[in-house]
Design a protein around this motif. Structure first.
Motif, PDB file in Angstrom:
ATOM      1  N   LEU A 192      -6.918  -2.615  -3.452  1.00 57.58           N
ATOM      2  CA  LEU A 192      -7.004  -2.047  -2.103  1.00 57.58           C
ATOM      3  C   LEU A 192      -8.247  -2.547  -1.368  1.00 57.58           C
ATOM      4  O   LEU A 192      -8.192  -2.842  -0.174  1.00 57.58           O
ATOM      5  CB  LEU A 192      -6.987  -0.517  -2.161  1.00 57.58           C
ATOM      6  CG  LEU A 192      -5.646   0.112  -2.521  1.00 57.58           C
ATOM      7  CD1 LEU A 192      -5.811   1.613  -2.769  1.00 57.58           C
ATOM      8  CD2 LEU A 192      -4.612  -0.143  -1.440  1.00 57.58           C
ATOM      9  N   GLU A 213       0.821  -1.208   0.000  1.00 59.21           N
ATOM     10  CA  GLU A 213       0.000   0.000   0.000  1.00 59.21           C
ATOM     11  C   GLU A 213       0.857   1.262   0.000  1.00 59.21           C
ATOM     12  O   GLU A 213       0.440   2.292  -0.534  1.00 59.21           O
ATOM     13  CB  GLU A 213      -0.951  -0.011   1.195  1.00 59.21           C
ATOM     14  CG  GLU A 213      -2.042  -1.059   1.058  1.00 59.21           C
ATOM     15  CD  GLU A 213      -2.824  -1.312   2.334  1.00 59.21           C
ATOM     16  OE1 GLU A 213      -2.592  -0.598   3.340  1.00 59.21           O
ATOM     17  OE2 GLU A 213      -3.654  -2.233   2.336  1.00 59.21           O
ATOM     18  N   GLU A 232      -5.996   2.360   4.526  1.00 61.44           N
ATOM     19  CA  GLU A 232      -5.368   1.562   3.477  1.00 61.44           C
ATOM     20  C   GLU A 232      -4.626   2.419   2.467  1.00 61.44           C
ATOM     21  O   GLU A 232      -4.386   2.000   1.358  1.00 61.44           O
ATOM     22  CB  GLU A 232      -6.432   0.729   2.764  1.00 61.44           C
ATOM     23  CG  GLU A 232      -7.515   1.568   2.135  1.00 61.44           C
ATOM     24  CD  GLU A 232      -8.684   0.778   1.632  1.00 61.44           C
ATOM     25  OE1 GLU A 232      -9.190   1.123   0.560  1.00 61.44           O
ATOM     26  OE2 GLU A 232      -9.107  -0.149   2.302  1.00 61.44           O
TER      27      GLU A 232
END
Length: 188
Positions: free
Chosen positions: A75, A55, A157
């Protein structure tokens, strides 16, 4: 003299980690008792640091190459996996529900890895300079060093959330890991 690690690019590193993850799924599925718990904790740690580092390093770079839709889908899969992994961790390997829920989790993670390997990685490989891919591997390793060892689905995230929340959560997780490992060693 250069080492293999210095020459490995980010895609090779991630593919290697995907193989480690698959092997750990097999170990968890084929084990019982303490070996199963140990394999699950190792899998949890690897998945947590792997996804957090992706990420921070890979997905931002992939946006330019693979596009927002591909990255946003990855994601979302990762966030769902964090929630599922956190629930499995809380449930524990001794729960009668663990194996069925773990099988669903395994299928989702392997599907996610396949999407990365087929949709994201080829575009990174063809559209990113090879030297940049090698530097990204170094950045990924650095991100993993300060990433949490447990899933924290509520931490966010995106790269900024990982940079802000990741190191404190990593310290907490690593301390918790050390205490757990010490307690287990005292039982022996």
């Amino acid at each position: 003299m250069t080492t293999v690690q210095e020459e490995q690019d980010v895609i090779e590193l991630l593919l290697s980690q995907h193989q480690q993850i698959k092997a750990l799924f097999t170990r968890v599925n084929q084990s019982v008792g303490e070996p199963k718990r140990d394999a699950f904790h190792e899998l949890t740690r690897l998945l947590a640091v792997h996804e957090s580092a992706e990420e921070q390093v890979v997905h931002p770079a992939a946006r330019d190459d693979a596009g927002d839709d591909v990255v946003e889908a990855r994601l979302e899969e990762e966030n769902e996996a964090k929630r599922a992994l956190a629930a499995l961790y809380d449930l524990g390997v001794d729960s009668p529900e663990f194996d069925a829920r773990f099988a669903e989790f395994e299928a989702a993670v392997l599907s996610h890895a396949l999407h990365e390997e087929q949709e994201e990685f080829p575009l990174l490989r063809t559209r990113t300079d090879p030297k940049t891919l090698v530097r990204m591997a170094g950045a990924l390793r650095a991100a993993e060093a300060v990433s949490p060892t447990r899933p924290h689905p509520n931490a966010g995230e995106n790269p900024v959330a990982n940079l802000i929340a990741g190191p404190p959560l990593a310290i907490f997780d690593k301390t918790r890991d050390a205490v757990r490992d010490w307690r287990q060693s005292q039982k022996s």
